[in-house]
Design an enzyme around this catalytic site. Structure first.
Site, mmCIF file in Angstrom:
data_model
loop_
_atom_site.group_PDB
_atom_site.id
_atom_site.type_symbol
_atom_site.label_atom_id
_atom_site.label_comp_id
_atom_site.label_asym_id
_atom_site.label_seq_id
_atom_site.Cartn_x
_atom_site.Cartn_y
_atom_site.Cartn_z
ATOM 1 N N CYS A 84 56.696 -50.447 1.327
ATOM 2 C CA CYS A 84 58.155 -50.307 1.259
ATOM 3 C C CYS A 84 58.402 -48.920 1.960
ATOM 4 O O CYS A 84 59.346 -48.810 2.727
ATOM 5 C CB CYS A 84 58.824 -49.869 -0.250
ATOM 6 S SG CYS A 84 58.538 -51.604 -1.268
ATOM 7 N N CYS A 136 55.445 -48.277 -3.758
ATOM 8 C CA CYS A 136 54.980 -49.508 -2.949
ATOM 9 C C CYS A 136 54.871 -48.852 -1.600
ATOM 10 O O CYS A 136 55.755 -48.261 -1.028
ATOM 11 C CB CYS A 136 56.268 -50.472 -3.052
ATOM 12 S SG CYS A 136 56.112 -51.494 -1.350
#
Length: 402
Positions: free
Chosen positions: A59, A56
């Site tokens: 993230c 991600c």
């Protein structure tokens, strides 16, 4: 809160700012959730739970920038018990189901009894992240506290707008649409065309069954003249595709069949007016959602095959995502159909999104067919492709849960 990667300019600014930063949030990495709960209860603190995945991009932005900002680190280390969990490893998948994590990063605030108190989805600059996080400390300002007030009958503009804003940050679009329906349907219809209400409708009104949405669609030409056709078309596309996506979940949820059928009927009537952009394409997507929801897989395959015979090849996501849903939900024999469809996108090496979807599809098909080694190889390939995309600052397709 933002659901996409931060802009390159903003990311660079954050990175430069971090040269003077030296502290970071002290996370417990993949610690046993039961033990973290016990510690939170003992200290009378909330848990700050960073639900992330290794692939991600947003993230990584949060971890490498915001979480390493001194003011953020000091506040979170003093105020919360901080937990970071890879949602694809260890307890991650079980916690994913427990807290219904559907996008990354999802940032949860949980009390010592395991109750979800507040929820944020997506990346954001430090100041926005801090402002949203502080709401977790005031029960009346959390998404769940506001929900209790609204459900108890407080439909005042102040409470309703605050609740919709919290639901937006929590990425709870279906619920946000239901609340928005109550708010906007109570307004005089003509007032919906005014600047303030139109701006709020674009942000919150995602329930296709609301009379206010139908009115706005009927006035789409007037809205286009007043606010620009591109922005108006984007809004209606987002609403319809969001509704179609939620419809798939409704078919599989006990007690939701009647509501799902009603939503289908309303959408068909609205789309057949021709007022919505890409009406024909959306009607096809609606048809696929109905067929998959009612397990009519042969007809589902016929529709996909027909789309692939069109003069212009459809976008990869419009074919490969429903194909993966079929692999997940249909009998194993239909994997063959899905793999044939994937072949038509496998040569587009310059399209990372298409390559990720092809690899994900092949992984799912092999896993369902019992070809575990092949599935593992495709899983590694998908992970590599997502890392390539993240390194280039590109968003990546969501990984379907199989």
């Amino acid at each position: 809160m933002k659901k996409v990667l931060l802009s390159a300019a903003f990311s660079c600014a954050l990175c430069l700012g971090l040269l003077a930063q030296s502290r970071e949030i002290n996370f417990k990495h993949d610690a046993a959730f039961k033990e973290v709960l016990a510690e939170a209860k003992k200290q009378n603190k909330l848990i700050f739970f960073d639900a992330y995945t290794s692939w991600c991009g947003p993230c990584k932005v949060m971890s490498n920038t915001v979480f390493k900002t001194d003011s953020v680190a000091d506040f979170f280390n003093q105020t919360f018990v901080n937990l970071k969990v890879d949602m694809e490893k260890g307890e991650g998948p079980d916690l994913n189901k427990r807290f219904e994590v559907n996008a990354y990063p999802t940032l949860l605030f949980i009390d010592g009894d395991g109750n979800l108190v507040h929820k944020i989805v997506g990346s954001a600059p430090a100041n926005e992240f801090m402002a949203e996080s502080r709401k977790a400390l005031n029960p009346e300002s959390t998404v769940y506290g506001l929900g209790r007030k609204f459900n108890a009958g407080d439909h005042s503009a102040e409470t309703t707008v605050a609740y919709m804003t919290a639901l937006e940050a929590a990425y709870e679009n279906d619920k946000m649409g239901e609340v928005a329906k109550v708010y906007f349907d109570a307004l005089p219809q003509a007032s919906l065309l005014e600047g303030k209400n139109w701006t709020m409708a674009k942000r919150f009104l995602y329930d296709v069954t609301s009379t206010s949405f139908a009115y706005l669609l009927s006035k789409s030409d007037d809205l286009a003249v007043k606010y620009g056709k591109g922005k108006v078309d984007m809004y209606f596309n987002q609403v319809f595709y969001s509704a179609i996506s939620s419809l798939k979940k409704a078919y599989s949820t006990p007690g939701r069949l009647q509501a799902a059928n009603h939503k289908v009927k309303v959408m068909e009537e609205l789309l057949k007016t021709g007022k919505a952009p890409s009406s024909d394409e959306m009607l096809e997507s609606l048809q696929l959602a109905q067929l998959s929801g009612t397990k009519q897989w042969d007809k589902f395959c016929d529709v996909i095959s027909s789309k692939l015979q069109q003069t212009t090849k459809p976008g990869a996501h419009s074919i490969l995502w429903p194909a993966m849903e079929m692999i997940r939900d249909a009998p194993v024999k239909y994997c063959v159909n899905a793999l044939k469809w994937a072949e038509q996108y496998s040569d587009d090496k310059n399209n990372l999104t298409a390559q990720i979807l092809v690899s994900d599809l092949r992984k799912m098909a092999c896993k369902k067919q019992g070809k575990i080694k092949e599935a593992e190889a495709f899983a590694l390939n998908s992970d590599s492709l997502r890392k390539q995309a993240a390194a280039k600052g590109r968003g990546t397709p969501q990984m379907m849960k199989d």
